[in-house]
Structure formats: structure tokens, C-alpha cells
Design an enzyme around this catalytic site. Structure first.
Site, mmCIF file in Angstrom:
data_model
loop_
_atom_site.group_PDB
_atom_site.id
_atom_site.type_symbol
_atom_site.label_atom_id
_atom_site.label_comp_id
_atom_site.label_asym_id
_atom_site.label_seq_id
_atom_site.Cartn_x
_atom_site.Cartn_y
_atom_site.Cartn_z
ATOM 1 N N ASP A 1 0.124 0.036 13.984
ATOM 2 C CA ASP A 1 0.611 1.161 14.805
ATOM 3 C C ASP A 1 0.914 0.735 16.240
ATOM 4 O OD1 ASP A 1 -2.632 1.506 14.213
ATOM 5 O OD2 ASP A 1 -2.064 1.458 16.343
ATOM 6 N N GLN B 1 0.821 -1.212 0.000
ATOM 7 C CA GLN B 1 0.000 0.000 0.000
ATOM 8 C C GLN B 1 0.854 1.262 0.000
ATOM 9 O OE1 GLN B 1 -2.263 -0.971 3.519
ATOM 10 N NE2 GLN B 1 -0.364 -1.628 4.495
ATOM 11 N N GLU C 1 0.453 -8.503 11.484
ATOM 12 C CA GLU C 1 0.314 -7.336 10.608
ATOM 13 C C GLU C 1 0.986 -7.663 9.283
ATOM 14 O OE1 GLU C 1 0.242 -4.294 8.371
ATOM 15 O OE2 GLU C 1 -0.762 -3.863 10.274
ATOM 16 N N ASP D 1 -8.197 -5.096 13.550
ATOM 17 C CA ASP D 1 -8.068 -3.650 13.304
ATOM 18 C C ASP D 1 -7.446 -3.500 11.921
ATOM 19 O OD1 ASP D 1 -5.855 -1.026 14.500
ATOM 20 O OD2 ASP D 1 -7.721 -0.933 13.343
ATOM 21 N N SER D 2 -8.288 -3.674 10.907
ATOM 22 C CA SER D 2 -7.763 -3.713 9.538
ATOM 23 C C SER D 2 -8.171 -2.475 8.762
ATOM 24 C CB SER D 2 -8.344 -4.942 8.820
ATOM 25 O OG SER D 2 -9.707 -4.692 8.492
ATOM 26 N N THR D 3 -7.642 -2.354 7.558
ATOM 27 C CA THR D 3 -8.122 -1.375 6.604
ATOM 28 C C THR D 3 -9.493 -1.843 6.107
ATOM 29 O OG1 THR D 3 -6.715 -2.650 5.107
ATOM 30 C CG2 THR D 3 -5.868 -0.543 5.818
ATOM 31 N N ASP D 4 -10.140 -1.027 5.296
ATOM 32 C CA ASP D 4 -11.470 -1.378 4.783
ATOM 33 C C ASP D 4 -11.392 -2.582 3.833
ATOM 34 O OD1 ASP D 4 -12.225 2.127 4.745
ATOM 35 O OD2 ASP D 4 -13.006 0.594 6.105
ATOM 36 N N ASP E 1 0.128 -12.290 6.619
ATOM 37 C CA ASP E 1 -1.271 -12.073 6.250
ATOM 38 C C ASP E 1 -2.184 -12.751 7.269
ATOM 39 O OD1 ASP E 1 -2.976 -12.147 3.019
ATOM 40 O OD2 ASP E 1 -3.784 -11.899 5.052
ATOM 41 N N GLY E 2 -3.140 -12.001 7.771
ATOM 42 C CA GLY E 2 -4.043 -12.528 8.796
ATOM 43 C C GLY E 2 -4.784 -13.776 8.349
HETATM 44 N N1 SAM Z 1 -8.121 1.805 12.477
HETATM 45 C C1 SAM Z 1 -7.863 1.869 11.099
HETATM 46 C C2 SAM Z 1 -9.166 1.794 10.359
HETATM 47 O O1 SAM Z 1 -10.196 1.513 10.988
HETATM 48 O O2 SAM Z 1 -9.201 2.129 9.178
HETATM 49 C C3 SAM Z 1 -6.936 0.715 10.746
HETATM 50 C C4 SAM Z 1 -5.625 0.974 11.259
HETATM 51 S S1 SAM Z 1 -4.475 -0.322 11.126
HETATM 52 C C5 SAM Z 1 -3.116 0.616 10.801
HETATM 53 C C6 SAM Z 1 -4.822 -1.210 9.645
HETATM 54 C C7 SAM Z 1 -3.728 -2.231 9.369
HETATM 55 O O3 SAM Z 1 -4.290 -3.436 8.777
HETATM 56 C C8 SAM Z 1 -2.695 -1.735 8.352
HETATM 57 O O4 SAM Z 1 -1.457 -1.582 8.988
HETATM 58 C C9 SAM Z 1 -2.671 -2.824 7.267
HETATM 59 O O5 SAM Z 1 -1.383 -3.075 6.755
HETATM 60 C C10 SAM Z 1 -3.240 -4.023 8.037
HETATM 61 N N2 SAM Z 1 -3.784 -5.081 7.189
HETATM 62 C C11 SAM Z 1 -4.567 -4.933 6.091
HETATM 63 N N3 SAM Z 1 -4.834 -6.142 5.544
HETATM 64 C C12 SAM Z 1 -4.231 -7.078 6.331
HETATM 65 C C13 SAM Z 1 -4.143 -8.510 6.294
HETATM 66 N N4 SAM Z 1 -4.747 -9.189 5.311
HETATM 67 N N5 SAM Z 1 -3.480 -9.146 7.292
HETATM 68 C C14 SAM Z 1 -2.875 -8.437 8.288
HETATM 69 N N6 SAM Z 1 -2.879 -7.073 8.357
HETATM 70 C C15 SAM Z 1 -3.565 -6.410 7.398
#
Ligand code: SAM
Length: 289
Positions: A88, A33, A108, A159-162, A140-141
Site C-alpha cells: 500500500d 492472492q 513487494e 509488513d507482510s501478511t500472516d 519475493d522478499g
Molecule cells: N499490515 C498488514 C498486516 O499486518 O496484515 C499487511 C499489509 S501489506 C499490504 C502485506 C503485503 O505483504 C501484501 O501486499 C503481500 O502481497 C505482501 N507479501 C506477502 N508475502 C510476501 C513475500 N514473500 N515477499 C514480498 N511481499 C510479500
């Protein structure tokens, strides 16, 4: 000294928030990303992933406290916690504030997010990165939950991205099915479900999927200033019924026992007890679940 450069969030094509930049701290395209960290005049340091505001130093406590303390205290005896995403480190810090937690595993996908947050937003996680009860995995989760053993966790916090790009797999049937398998008998999972005033589909679709694998599916709310559009929803899925309806006095007693009372600025026993009461425009998205 003011700069005239603004960072505009690109989550919605026709509406959004912007930040006046004091100083740009980092900008890179990782394997997964586009990552930007900057110092703002209004919200302290801010992280943006693929144009979407993820976290600001000024309001991160709202979301992180509600994503962590509600499920852990509702469970009442959570010893093994899995955190997915949350690069974070703020959720890891709050999970480890619970003295009852014996092990917290954080998975993460993007090591660059962890590295840049450790370098430029260190206060968010504090010393959680080196806590012996914590384990941080870059991966990867979806792969982690596929391989984890049956019943090996009490609470899962996503706590992931959308559900676009790397985060999409975390909103699939396969993910929820494995999550249910690796949770203990009265285990539960919470996940970010977006801001329903603007992202109702996200809550509706994830609720329908979660209902296939969990006895109880619902959501709770928190007002996160920089997740614009009103209440943020956190999806709730539990294998046992009845963990949501705890009175504030019981929640307070549990918070006292686990050592988080007095450490919070948004979460309180009363906020916890009331956060499952949803306005109809949000509750209607759970009807099909
Ligand atoms: N609180 C924020 C929100 O609600 O939009 C999310 C914050 S947190 C930084 C989101 C994290 O999810 C990112 O660091 C991203 O790299 C991670 N992420 C996204 N897809 C993932 C996956 N498949 N497995 C593990 N981590 C993942």
C-alpha cells in the site's frame, strides 16, 4: 444510499469483524492472492487479502507509524532501509519522512496490490512512489534477502501478511538468517507478529526462530482498531543490545533531528518509550526465545 452488503473478515473461523460496504472498488484474484478493495461507511477505503483485513484509511496511521518510527529512531542513524511487503506504500512514505534516510528499498511480491492501491487508496502513500530516495521492486522478499550483500542495510521492516500462503517464507529460519547477514553491526529488523490474544503461536514461534540469529529478541505493541483482538505485536530483533531502552527525551531529540516530530497521530516519544512494556499474557510468548 445504504447497501445491505457486508464484508466479513474470515481470519478466525468462530469470531470476526464486518464492514457495511458503500461501494466495491476492485475485486481480483492475482497470481498470489484474492484482492478486494471497497469503500466502507465506517473506515474509509479498505483492502482485504484472502479474506483478511490488511489496511483501512481510517486507522492505518497506528500500525504504519509504529512499524516505521520505532525502529528508525531506536537505531538513531538509519541510512539504508529495506521494506518487505507493505504494497500500500504507507511504510515507504513514513520511512522517507526521515531526512536521515538516504535509501529505502521496498520489495513487494504482488504488483497488483501496488497498482490497485495507487489507483484506489492513493493518499496512503502520497508521492512516496516517485521519491528519488525510494526504490520499489516487485519480487519475493526471500529472494531479495538471499541475494543482498552482507551488511547492506541498517533497518529491515517486514509488513507482510500472516505466515500462511505467500507470507509464510518471511517467518522462516532462512529468512531471518539472511536478514541478520545483510544488516549492519547494530542493525535491526521489525516484523508484524499478529494479535497475541488470538494468534499467540505466531509471536511465540517467530521469537524462537529470531533468537537463533539475533542478540536481542523482543516485541512491542500498538492498538490497531481493525486488527481485532487487542494489542498488535511487532517483533523486534537487533544485532546490538540496548537500543530498546531509550528515554522519551532522547527519542524526542532524534525525532526532531530527522524531521518527524508533529507528523504523527499515534506515535509519540512517550508511546515509543513505553511500547516495549508488555502485559504478561503477551510477554510469556517470548519466554522460550
Ligand atoms: N499490515 C498488514 C498486516 O499486518 O496484515 C499487511 C499489509 S501489506 C499490504 C502485506 C503485503 O505483504 C501484501 O501486499 C503481500 O502481497 C505482501 N507479501 C506477502 N508475502 C510476501 C513475500 N514473500 N515477499 C514480498 N511481499 C510479500
Amino acid at each position: 444510499m445504504t447497501t445491505d452488503s457486508w464484508i466479513n473478515e474470515s481470519l478466525y473461523p468462530d469470531w470476526g469483524q464486518r464492514f457495511l460496504v458503500k461501494r466495491e472498488l476492485a475485486r481480483t484474484q492475482s497470481e498470489f492472492q484474492d484482492i478486494v478493495l471497497f469503500e466502507s461507511f465506517s473506515h474509509g477505503r479498505v483492502m482485504v487479502l484472502d479474506g483478511v483485513i490488511q489496511i483501512t484509511e481510517r486507522d492505518e496511521f497506528v500500525y504504519q507509524e509504529m512499524l516505521t518510527h520505532v525502529p528508525l529512531l531506536a537505531h538513531g542513524d538509519a541510512k539504508r532501509v529495506l521494506i518487505i511487503g507493505a504494497g500500500d506504500g504507507g511504510v515507504l512514505k513514513r520511512v522517507l519522512q526521515h531526512s536521515t534516510v538516504e535509501k529505502a528499498v521496498m520489495v513487494e511480491i504482488d504488483g497488483e496490490v501496488i497498482r490497485l492501491c495507487q489507483e484506489h487508496m492513493a493518499d496512503i502513500a502520497g508521492d512516496a512512489w516517485t521519491n528519488p530516495r525510494g526504490e520499489v521492486i516487485v519480487g519475493d522478499g526471500i529472494d531479495y534477502v538471499r541475494r543482498a550483500a552482507d551488511g547492506s542495510f541498517d533497518v529491515i521492516i517486514v509488513d507482510s501478511t500472516d505466515p500462511i500462503g505467500v507470507g509464510e517464507v518471511l517467518f522462516t529460519d532462512e529468512f531471518y538468517q539472511n536478514a541478520a547477514r545483510i544488516l549492519s553491526a547494530n542493525g535491526l529488523i521489525v516484523n508484524q507478529c499478529g494479535v497475541p490474544f488470538m494468534q499467540a503461536d505466531e509471536l511465540r514461534e517467530t521469537s524462537i526462530r529470531r533468537a537463533k540469529f539475533f542478540a536481542e529478541v523482543s516485541a512491542y505493541v500498538a492498538a490497531v482498531p481493525t486488527y481485532v483482538g487487542g494489542f498488535m505485536t511487532l517483533g523486534w530483533s537487533s544485532k546490538a543490545a540496548g537500543l530498546r531502552a531509550l528515554p522519551a527525551a532522547e527519542i524526542r531529540a532524534r525525532a526532531e533531528k530527522t524531521g518527524i516530530l508533529g507528523l504523527t497521530r499515534y506515535w509519540s516519544p512517550e508511546i515509543h518509550a513505553s511500547c516495549f512494556h508488555l502485559p504478561p499474557y503477551i510477554a510469556e510468548n517470548l519466554d522460550q526465545a
